[in-house]
Write a protein that holds these residues in place. Structure first.
Motif, PDB file in Angstrom:
ATOM      1  N   ASN A 132       0.849  -1.190   0.000  1.00  0.00           N
ATOM      2  CA  ASN A 132       0.000   0.000   0.000  1.00  0.00           C
ATOM      3  C   ASN A 132       0.886   1.243   0.000  1.00  0.00           C
ATOM      4  O   ASN A 132       1.398   1.673   1.029  1.00  0.00           O
ATOM      5  CB  ASN A 132      -0.901  -0.006   1.227  1.00  0.00           C
ATOM      6  N   GLU A 133       1.073   1.843  -1.180  1.00  0.00           N
ATOM      7  CA  GLU A 133       1.941   3.005  -1.309  1.00  0.00           C
ATOM      8  C   GLU A 133       1.294   4.287  -0.781  1.00  0.00           C
ATOM      9  O   GLU A 133       1.974   5.295  -0.595  1.00  0.00           O
ATOM     10  CB  GLU A 133       2.334   3.193  -2.777  1.00  0.00           C
ATOM     11  N   LEU A 134      -0.009   4.256  -0.541  1.00  0.00           N
ATOM     12  CA  LEU A 134      -0.686   5.448  -0.042  1.00  0.00           C
ATOM     13  C   LEU A 134      -0.200   5.838   1.356  1.00  0.00           C
ATOM     14  O   LEU A 134      -0.283   7.008   1.740  1.00  0.00           O
ATOM     15  CB  LEU A 134      -2.201   5.224  -0.008  1.00  0.00           C
ATOM     16  N   LEU A 135       0.299   4.848   2.102  1.00  0.00           N
ATOM     17  CA  LEU A 135       0.748   5.134   3.465  1.00  0.00           C
ATOM     18  C   LEU A 135       1.969   6.039   3.496  1.00  0.00           C
ATOM     19  O   LEU A 135       2.295   6.610   4.538  1.00  0.00           O
ATOM     20  CB  LEU A 135       1.050   3.820   4.197  1.00  0.00           C
ATOM     21  N   ALA A 136       2.659   6.168   2.353  1.00  0.00           N
ATOM     22  CA  ALA A 136       3.845   7.019   2.301  1.00  0.00           C
ATOM     23  C   ALA A 136       3.489   8.481   2.050  1.00  0.00           C
ATOM     24  O   ALA A 136       4.355   9.350   2.121  1.00  0.00           O
ATOM     25  CB  ALA A 136       4.789   6.527   1.207  1.00  0.00           C
ATOM     26  N   HIS A 137       2.223   8.772   1.785  1.00  0.00           N
ATOM     27  CA  HIS A 137       1.803  10.136   1.464  1.00  0.00           C
ATOM     28  C   HIS A 137       1.445  10.891   2.748  1.00  0.00           C
ATOM     29  O   HIS A 137       1.140  10.292   3.781  1.00  0.00           O
ATOM     30  CB  HIS A 137       0.615  10.117   0.506  1.00  0.00           C
ATOM     31  N   ASP A 138       1.470  12.222   2.641  1.00  0.00           N
ATOM     32  CA  ASP A 138       1.212  13.032   3.830  1.00  0.00           C
ATOM     33  C   ASP A 138       0.511  14.325   3.447  1.00  0.00           C
ATOM     34  O   ASP A 138       0.352  14.649   2.264  1.00  0.00           O
ATOM     35  CB  ASP A 138       2.524  13.352   4.559  1.00  0.00           C
ATOM     36  N   LEU A 139       0.085  15.067   4.482  1.00  0.00           N
ATOM     37  CA  LEU A 139      -0.501  16.393   4.324  1.00  0.00           C
ATOM     38  C   LEU A 139       0.236  17.331   5.270  1.00  0.00           C
ATOM     39  O   LEU A 139       0.121  17.211   6.491  1.00  0.00           O
ATOM     40  CB  LEU A 139      -1.999  16.369   4.654  1.00  0.00           C
TER      41      LEU A 139
END
Length: 252
Positions: A132-139
């Motif tokens: 799950n590459e989404l876990l590497a994203h941030d705000l």
């Protein structure tokens, strides 16, 4: 047994993951590292736009319930010693008016799967067997896959996560307070729903989203924040379009 490995559920999650990552990739040249957060916001706006007809139905149902309130109070007085007769007469009244006491609940039910999918997409390390590459994203440096409660009690501590969550919770609380003041239900004489305790409890329910937001991943909290803000604006617009009947004040 992992319920998310069940083929139909895994297929839905994989499709949602693919759509969200594709949208995030398309937004990356504009939003940079916040592309996934922007994708969540766009998905939320799209879902809410698709639910506008349901919101209209909800506003109409609220208007109908307010119009029927005097008739319902009359039925309650007339059949208060006969609950079965009261129930039959109440349901017949709703049937004659082509409405239901549960009208308007559909928006909440329709959004529940979306929050569940977002919660899962930013919680699991793998989706349908792949990373799950989404876990590497941030705000703004706050991980989209971290909840405020998890960060505070399990670590590691992250100041950006704390600040982003505080900003979102502040928005949700402000929206809840405006909603509570603008859409405060009119008290009904001799109704248990108008007792001070019940009114306090109903007021407290407006802030339940803020409580829920601290337990879900940041992506889902972002979805909830955009949703409550949209809902407030939509209710204000629809209340003007479908105003509630004005109850005449008793003569003094």
């Amino acid at each position: 047994m992992d319920i998310y490995a069940f083929p139909p559920i895994a297929a839905i999650l994989d499709a949602a993951y693919g759509a969200l990552t594709a949208l995030s990739a398309a937004l990356e040249p504009i939003a940079g590292s916040a592309a996934s957060a922007a994708a969540v916001i766009l998905v939320t706006l799209l879902i809410r736009a698709l639910l506008i007809p349901v919101g209209v139905s909800q506003a109409k149902a609220e208007q109908t319930r307010a119009r029927l309130a005097p008739k319902l109070r009359e039925l309650q007085k007339r059949h208060k010693k006969n609950p079965e007769r009261l129930q039959r007469e109440t349901m017949q009244l709703y049937k004659d008016e082509n409405t239901s006491p549960f009208a308007g609940c559909l928006p909440v039910l329709l959004q529940a799967p979306v929050v569940g999918i977002l919660y899962t997409l930013f919680l699991r390390t793998d989706i349908a067997g792949h990373a799950n590459e989404l876990l590497a994203h941030d705000l703004f440096g706050a991980s989209l896959g971290t909840s405020l409660v998890h960060m505070l009690f399990a670590g590691p501590f992250s100041l950006p996560t704390l600040l982003v969550y505080l900003a979102l919770i502040a928005i949700v609380i402000v929206v809840a307070e405006i909603t509570r003041r603008v859409f405060r239900p009119a008290p009904v004489d001799d109704s248990p729903l108008s007792s001070p305790g019940m009114l306090r409890m109903m007021s407290a329910l407006h802030y339940l989203t803020a409580v829920f937001a601290v337990f879900v991943p940041l992506a889902a909290a972002l979805y909830l924040t955009v949703t409550v803000a949209w809902t407030l604006v939509q209710r204000v617009v629809l209340r003007r379009r479908y105003p509630l009947p004005v109850t005449a004040s008793p003569a003094r």
